[in-house]
Design a protein around this motif. Structure first.
Motif, PDB file in Angstrom:
ATOM      1  N   THR A 129      -9.467  -0.734   3.640  1.00 27.92           N
ATOM      2  CA  THR A 129      -9.177  -1.748   4.651  1.00 27.92           C
ATOM      3  C   THR A 129      -8.299  -1.158   5.740  1.00 27.92           C
ATOM      4  O   THR A 129      -8.550  -1.342   6.934  1.00 27.92           O
ATOM      5  CB  THR A 129      -8.489  -2.977   4.017  1.00 27.92           C
ATOM      6  N   ILE A 130      -7.265  -0.442   5.332  1.00 28.93           N
ATOM      7  CA  ILE A 130      -6.325   0.152   6.294  1.00 28.93           C
ATOM      8  C   ILE A 130      -7.036   1.182   7.170  1.00 28.93           C
ATOM      9  O   ILE A 130      -6.817   1.226   8.385  1.00 28.93           O
ATOM     10  CB  ILE A 130      -5.108   0.747   5.555  1.00 28.93           C
ATOM     11  N   THR A 164      -8.389  -3.799  -5.107  1.00 29.50           N
ATOM     12  CA  THR A 164      -7.595  -2.711  -5.673  1.00 29.50           C
ATOM     13  C   THR A 164      -6.909  -1.897  -4.580  1.00 29.50           C
ATOM     14  O   THR A 164      -7.273  -1.973  -3.401  1.00 29.50           O
ATOM     15  CB  THR A 164      -8.488  -1.745  -6.483  1.00 29.50           C
ATOM     16  N   LYS A 165      -5.952  -1.088  -4.987  1.00 31.74           N
ATOM     17  CA  LYS A 165      -5.234  -0.205  -4.065  1.00 31.74           C
ATOM     18  C   LYS A 165      -6.210   0.696  -3.308  1.00 31.74           C
ATOM     19  O   LYS A 165      -6.079   0.899  -2.099  1.00 31.74           O
ATOM     20  CB  LYS A 165      -4.208   0.625  -4.855  1.00 31.74           C
ATOM     21  N   GLU A 166      -7.187   1.231  -4.020  1.00 35.38           N
ATOM     22  CA  GLU A 166      -8.187   2.100  -3.389  1.00 35.38           C
ATOM     23  C   GLU A 166      -8.925   1.355  -2.272  1.00 35.38           C
ATOM     24  O   GLU A 166      -9.170   1.907  -1.201  1.00 35.38           O
ATOM     25  CB  GLU A 166      -9.184   2.588  -4.439  1.00 35.38           C
ATOM     26  N   ASN A 219     -14.576  -3.940  -6.743  1.00 36.46           N
ATOM     27  CA  ASN A 219     -13.632  -4.069  -5.632  1.00 36.46           C
ATOM     28  C   ASN A 219     -12.266  -4.577  -6.085  1.00 36.46           C
ATOM     29  O   ASN A 219     -11.242  -4.156  -5.557  1.00 36.46           O
ATOM     30  CB  ASN A 219     -14.187  -5.002  -4.557  1.00 36.46           C
ATOM     31  N   ASN A 220     -12.254  -5.507  -7.041  1.00 40.69           N
ATOM     32  CA  ASN A 220     -10.992  -6.107  -7.465  1.00 40.69           C
ATOM     33  C   ASN A 220     -10.441  -5.513  -8.756  1.00 40.69           C
ATOM     34  O   ASN A 220      -9.327  -5.847  -9.146  1.00 40.69           O
ATOM     35  CB  ASN A 220     -11.160  -7.628  -7.629  1.00 40.69           C
ATOM     36  N   GLY A 221     -11.208  -4.683  -9.422  1.00 41.20           N
ATOM     37  CA  GLY A 221     -10.732  -4.041 -10.644  1.00 41.20           C
ATOM     38  C   GLY A 221     -10.588  -4.999 -11.809  1.00 41.20           C
ATOM     39  O   GLY A 221      -9.792  -4.760 -12.719  1.00 41.20           O
ATOM     40  N   ASN A 222     -11.350  -6.099 -11.801  1.00 47.00           N
ATOM     41  CA  ASN A 222     -11.329  -7.055 -12.919  1.00 47.00           C
ATOM     42  C   ASN A 222     -12.642  -7.823 -12.916  1.00 47.00           C
ATOM     43  O   ASN A 222     -13.454  -7.667 -12.012  1.00 47.00           O
ATOM     44  CB  ASN A 222     -10.124  -8.000 -12.834  1.00 47.00           C
ATOM     45  N   GLN A 243       0.807  -1.222   0.000  1.00 49.02           N
ATOM     46  CA  GLN A 243       0.000   0.000   0.000  1.00 49.02           C
ATOM     47  C   GLN A 243       0.839   1.271   0.000  1.00 49.02           C
ATOM     48  O   GLN A 243       0.359   2.329  -0.378  1.00 49.02           O
ATOM     49  CB  GLN A 243      -0.960  -0.001   1.193  1.00 49.02           C
ATOM     50  N   ASN A 244       2.102   1.179   0.389  1.00 54.51           N
ATOM     51  CA  ASN A 244       2.990   2.348   0.423  1.00 54.51           C
ATOM     52  C   ASN A 244       3.883   2.436  -0.800  1.00 54.51           C
ATOM     53  O   ASN A 244       4.793   3.264  -0.844  1.00 54.51           O
ATOM     54  CB  ASN A 244       3.849   2.299   1.695  1.00 54.51           C
TER      55      ASN A 244
END
Length: 193
Positions: free
Chosen positions: A103-104, A96-98, A149-152, A38-39
């Protein structure tokens, strides 16, 4: 009551879908992988094992899963205990990253979470399964759209499994249960480190 019945039906459907999945065996060599957390940091199993005694690798379904969020929060709350045993924690998800960022925000996770963009990590660890169209449609009815959510459009989710990998790269412990409500407790993980 209706919600409980729907939840039980959904659990039953998913358990049947993942029944064929077995994961890997204790004592087998852990598949190496590299991903970006994520970073934006490159995370590799090989490098983590060079600098740590063990890796706690876990797979989760997404920010929309309350059981995943609870488990991640428990890992975060006990992160000092895990790192005191020289363990490096890595989460893997198809989201996805978003959505990893969501989640974080929900869990305050301070460890690496890697997006498995092509499902290769899930496949290597034997935790991937394809959601059938009927279940995908049910999830959508609950407001959970895996494609967004998963971008696919693969409809792939992991069995929420946890692996402890020792310094030699061998799998020392596995929690693998098709029932997505069941997770390895931190107490159990600590006893295996």
């Amino acid at each position: 009551m209706k919600r409980i019945i729907l939840s039980l039906a959904l659990v039953g459907t998913l358990c049947l879908q993942v029944k064929a999945q077995k994961g890997l065996a204790v004592g087998s060599k852990a598949p190496v992988f590299t991903g970006t957390d994520q970073n934006g940091k490159e995370v590799s199993l090989k490098n983590a094992l060079k600098t740590h005694r063990a890796v706690v690798l876990f797979f989760y379904r997404g920010q929309w899963c309350p059981y995943c969020n609870k488990h991640i929060k428990e890992l975060q709350d006990s992160l000092q205990l895990l790192t005191a045993k020289d363990a490096y924690v890595i989460g893997v998800t198809p989201e996805t990253k978003e959505n990893i960022d969501k989640t974080i925000k929900k869990t305050s996770a301070g460890f690496s979470i890697v997006q498995d963009q092509d499902d290769s990590i899930m496949k290597a660890y034997g935790v991937n399964f394809m959601m059938d169209e009927a279940t995908f449609t049910k999830y959508k009815g609950y407001g959970i759209n895996l494609e967004t959510n998963n971008g696919n459009n693969r409809h792939t989710l992991p069995v929420p499994a946890t692996y402890i990998i020792d310094k030699s790269g061998k799998i020392k412990y596995i929690h693998f249960d098709p029932d997505y409500k069941k997770r390895a407790s931190v107490k159990l993980l600590l006893s295996q480190l």
